[in-house]
Design an enzyme around this catalytic site. Structure first.
Site, PDB file in Angstrom:
ATOM      1  N   ASN A 118     -17.034 -21.015  13.123  1.00  0.00           N
ATOM      2  CA  ASN A 118     -16.665 -22.657  13.266  1.00  0.00           C
ATOM      3  C   ASN A 118     -17.504 -23.392  14.164  1.00  0.00           C
ATOM      4  O   ASN A 118     -17.530 -22.953  15.354  1.00  0.00           O
ATOM      5  CB  ASN A 118     -15.404 -22.898  13.578  1.00  0.00           C
ATOM      6  CG  ASN A 118     -14.889 -24.219  13.672  1.00  0.00           C
ATOM      7  OD1 ASN A 118     -15.523 -25.248  13.301  1.00  0.00           O
ATOM      8  ND2 ASN A 118     -13.603 -24.488  14.508  1.00  0.00           N
ATOM      9  N   HIS A 142      -6.601 -27.443  12.935  1.00  0.00           N
ATOM     10  CA  HIS A 142      -7.361 -26.963  14.152  1.00  0.00           C
ATOM     11  C   HIS A 142      -6.716 -27.668  15.621  1.00  0.00           C
ATOM     12  O   HIS A 142      -6.603 -28.787  15.162  1.00  0.00           O
ATOM     13  CB  HIS A 142      -8.754 -26.915  14.395  1.00  0.00           C
ATOM     14  CG  HIS A 142      -9.478 -25.914  15.457  1.00  0.00           C
ATOM     15  ND1 HIS A 142      -9.462 -26.662  16.732  1.00  0.00           N
ATOM     16  CD2 HIS A 142     -10.054 -24.944  15.286  1.00  0.00           C
ATOM     17  CE1 HIS A 142     -10.036 -25.551  17.355  1.00  0.00           C
ATOM     18  NE2 HIS A 142     -10.253 -24.730  16.775  1.00  0.00           N
ATOM     19  N   GLU A 194      -4.387 -19.133  16.389  1.00  0.00           N
ATOM     20  CA  GLU A 194      -5.070 -19.547  17.594  1.00  0.00           C
ATOM     21  C   GLU A 194      -4.359 -20.203  18.664  1.00  0.00           C
ATOM     22  O   GLU A 194      -3.750 -21.360  18.559  1.00  0.00           O
ATOM     23  CB  GLU A 194      -6.006 -20.605  16.969  1.00  0.00           C
ATOM     24  CG  GLU A 194      -7.336 -20.078  16.280  1.00  0.00           C
ATOM     25  CD  GLU A 194      -8.461 -21.108  16.096  1.00  0.00           C
ATOM     26  OE1 GLU A 194      -9.585 -20.613  16.358  1.00  0.00           O
ATOM     27  OE2 GLU A 194      -8.053 -22.275  16.203  1.00  0.00           O
ATOM     28  N   GLY A 254     -17.536 -20.431  19.668  1.00  0.00           N
ATOM     29  CA  GLY A 254     -18.631 -20.830  20.508  1.00  0.00           C
ATOM     30  C   GLY A 254     -19.571 -19.771  20.100  1.00  0.00           C
ATOM     31  O   GLY A 254     -20.839 -19.760  19.933  1.00  0.00           O
TER      32      GLY A 254
END
Length: 254
Positions: free
Chosen positions: A9, A98, A170, A237
């Site tokens: 992502n 998200h 997550e 990241g």
């Protein structure tokens, strides 16, 4: 054995220069792993064609993803992207729910469930992000939060909602923090999610995957992927760093 799915992502990052350098090398790297791993890159959508053009059509293990859709298929909605448009340009996987969109764009469980249903209608693969805040974790509400975020999908779509779908667990407190959840803790929640979805499905669910996301790096990927109910990763990241992302893919296939 389930074929792991690794999703990068990119969020609001990337450039033509980065893509040309990054994907040229990744293209060669994936030749080694094409039979045992599926890799998805979800860039800002305007770079999708550039990435498509850099990958040959024989890359059976590489797919384009997107980071979001609108709750409308078409119409006067400036700046939005429709699932029909994504499908038209060859995108298969779409991230929804998200925590950054829940927080920054005030997306509710109801909005996310509607997006989920729209993706299913277009035969796209939703990657539904769920997870708890730090306070909810401390209050031991993780499972309740996950259930709530899953239940609304079943209520809106029906018992076969999660066929050909992905849930990315997550924990919100770990995203971008550099602090990943402990592998055994991740396994506990992933196992709960799998059993809960199965119990609500009322049939033999097909092609249902559970990913972990939240500060995934080459240093923690090995121990995480060894957990029985983890089928891959949603990487933030680290997916923008070629060496790091390649190592995660390599570790996943050991």
């Amino acid at each position: 054995m389930i074929k792991p799915i690794i999703v990068g992502n990119w969020k609001l990052n990337g450039s033509k220069k980065l893509i040309e350098s990054f994907l040229k090398q990744l293209n060669q790297f994936l030749i080694k792993y094409y039979k045992i791993c599926t890799v998805v890159i979800a860039p800002p959508v305007l770079y999708s064609h550039l990435i498509q053009n850099m990958f040959s059509s024989d890359k059976k293990n590489f797919f384009l993803g997107a980071q979001n859709i609108d709750i409308h298929f078409s119409g006067p909605f400036t700046g939005e992207i429709s699932p029909i448009m994504l499908k038209d340009i060859g995108i298969k996987y779409v991230i929804i729910g998200h925590s950054e969109r829940r927080l920054n764009h005030k997306e509710t469980n109801e909005i996310i469930a509607k997006k989920f249903c729209m993706l299913k209608e277009e035969n796209l693969v939703p990657i539904l992000c769920i997870g708890e805040t730090k306070k909810e974790k401390i209050d031991k509400k993780t499972k309740d939060i996950c259930k709530k975020q899953i239940d609304i999908i079943f209520n809106m779509y029906g018992s076969n909602a999660f066929d050909n779908s992905i849930i990315a667990y997550e924990p919100i407190w770990s995203i971008g923090s550099g602090n990943s959840a402990a592998p055994k803790e991740v396994q506990c929640i992933a196992h709960f999610i799998r059993n809960y979805v199965k119990s609500k499905s009322n049939h033999n669910i097909e092609n249902f995957f559970i990913q972990y996301g939240g500060s995934v790096t080459k240093n923690n990927a090995k121990e995480l992927i060894y957990q029985k109910d983890i089928d891959g990763f949603l990487v933030g990241g680290a997916s923008l760093q070629l060496e790091e992302f390649s190592k995660i893919i390599e570790i996943t296939n050991i």
